[in-house]
Enzyme design. Structure first.
Site, PDB file in Angstrom:
ATOM      1  N   SER A  87     -46.409 -12.930  26.820  1.00 43.23           N
ATOM      2  CA  SER A  87     -46.792 -14.186  26.193  1.00 43.23           C
ATOM      3  C   SER A  87     -46.945 -15.256  27.272  1.00 43.23           C
ATOM      4  O   SER A  87     -47.081 -14.931  28.456  1.00 43.23           O
ATOM      5  CB  SER A  87     -45.771 -14.600  25.133  1.00 43.23           C
ATOM      6  OG  SER A  87     -46.283 -15.667  24.358  1.00 43.23           O
ATOM      7  N   ASN A  88     -46.954 -16.496  26.873  1.00 43.53           N
ATOM      8  CA  ASN A  88     -47.094 -17.592  27.838  1.00 43.53           C
ATOM      9  C   ASN A  88     -46.350 -18.820  27.323  1.00 43.53           C
ATOM     10  O   ASN A  88     -45.815 -18.820  26.219  1.00 43.53           O
ATOM     11  CB  ASN A  88     -48.570 -17.904  28.090  1.00 43.53           C
ATOM     12  CG  ASN A  88     -49.267 -18.370  26.833  1.00 43.53           C
ATOM     13  OD1 ASN A  88     -48.949 -19.421  26.289  1.00 43.53           O
ATOM     14  ND2 ASN A  88     -50.199 -17.576  26.337  1.00 43.53           N
ATOM     15  N   HIS A  89     -46.305 -19.854  28.163  1.00 43.59           N
ATOM     16  CA  HIS A  89     -45.429 -21.000  27.912  1.00 43.59           C
ATOM     17  C   HIS A  89     -45.999 -22.047  26.951  1.00 43.59           C
ATOM     18  O   HIS A  89     -45.456 -23.144  26.873  1.00 43.59           O
ATOM     19  CB  HIS A  89     -45.077 -21.687  29.244  1.00 43.59           C
ATOM     20  CG  HIS A  89     -44.218 -20.841  30.120  1.00 43.59           C
ATOM     21  ND1 HIS A  89     -42.911 -20.558  29.822  1.00 43.59           N
ATOM     22  CD2 HIS A  89     -44.474 -20.189  31.278  1.00 43.59           C
ATOM     23  CE1 HIS A  89     -42.393 -19.789  30.755  1.00 43.59           C
ATOM     24  NE2 HIS A  89     -43.315 -19.534  31.658  1.00 43.59           N
TER      25      HIS A  89
END
Lengths: 234, 234
Positions: A38-40
């Site tokens: 995933s990512n921030h």
């Protein structure tokens, strides 16, 4: 004071009767039943845009990846996890949509295979095979009927040149570029500073709270949408 | 009623003066400034254990990955992101620790290299090189001085046999095994059902809220810790 009233009036009618679809947050791409890439992205910018769209009078739908945010008032929300689920939800909505804003931080790649059981630890080193995810904003921008399509570009270097390249390559109407490596702005923070770029011009929006920026972006979208309609009428 | 009072008394004194360190939540392993590998751990079980440890009279520290939970009263909290940061924090604390409970869902692997700039989209397919992360619970269990060390095993198949293998391989004093593929229990949920395993026995704890289970696990730990001390004295 008159200017303020005019601004408020604009806010409440600029997108009256328009249908706006906004993607927000990250996507998660499963490796196995417990792990994912995933990512921030916090989803804050997309949720602020949804609130600003409602304020401007639009019927507004958020297509949201997994985030920890409350749904803004009068916004319809469709929850998704992966990029492919997000694309399917957007395609369902695109037929009845005037403005499509792709604010989500969609994972470019997903694991080539999803293990049904939790992967066991093995060797010291391992490789993960990845495949490209569908490009949601390019798919919507290339569809028929085609909404006014706005992309986002979160970059860490050469922000404007990368963003303009993306605008042209994906046939977008507008792109909002920001430098996620700058201190105190971007993914997790409450502030942002962006550059809004369209075919024949660009406008830098100074650092501000995400809702303030969202309102400014919505105004620019409404203005460009009017200009596009006038161009079409000529 | 007397039994209840006895239980309450146990609760408040079972670990009086003991120092407990608990890891909780997921770790995140960066691919580049925006992307990471993580897992679905909510941190709820570890945070419930911390609350139960405080109730039992222990001085309690949580070493916590990124979660959306409030710190329980009287708990010291150390925030970390990656497995290597979590190991470093645990090693700092291990010297002054009677009981170490590794409840975090630590990423087994991390990307072999972290890109300084956001990775650009390239080919249709890609591979991600991974390297094994340090094994935190095995490192603490193999250290000197060595706390009473409790591991967790989140499995999706053959739960008890995998868990007992892990107990022996890593020289743990106790392991708490649960089947994360079962409906309504495990990572994101508020309930769990587990099997607590030690060298010469095991005890199944029926499905219950995570705080109820955490209190039962703390009682088992206190009992085993006493037994180990008596063994050492013989």
């Amino acid at each position: 004071l008159i200017a303020e009233h005019a601004a408020a009036l604009f806010q409440h009618t600029a997108l009256a009767g328009k249908r706006v679809v906004i993607t927000a947050g990250p996507t998660r791409e499963a490796l196995d039943p417990v792990r994912y890439i995933s990512n921030h992205s916090s989803g804050k910018m997309g949720y602020a845009l949804a609130r600003a769209a409602v304020e401007a009078g639009a019927r507004t739908t958020l297509v949201s990846g997994p985030v920890h945010l409350a749904t803004p008032d009068h916004v319809e929300r469709v929850d998704v996890i992966s990029a492919r689920e997000m694309l399917a939800a957007c395609q369902d909505l695109a037929g009845d949509c005037d403005i499509f804003i792709a604010c989500a931080a969609v994972a470019d790649y997903r694991p080539a295979t999803v293990q049904e059981q939790k992967i066991k630890k093995g060797d010291e080193r391992s490789t993960l095979e990845l495949v490209r995810n569908p490009d949601i904003v390019a798919t919507i921008a290339g569809g028929q009927p085609r909404p006014f399509t706005v992309g986002f570009a979160a970059e860490t270097q050469d922000v404007e040149s990368y963003a303009r390249g993306k605008l042209e390559r994906k046939h977008l109407d507008m792109i909002v570029a920001n430098d996620v490596s700058a201190e105190g702005v971007g993914f997790a923070s409450d502030e942002n500073e962006v550059c809004v770029i369209w075919r024949d011009n660009a406008q830098r929006l100074e650092r501000a709270g995400k809702l303030t920026l969202a309102r400014q972006i919505m105004q620019l979208i409404a203005t460009r949408l009017d200009a596009a309609r006038m161009d079409a009428a000529v």
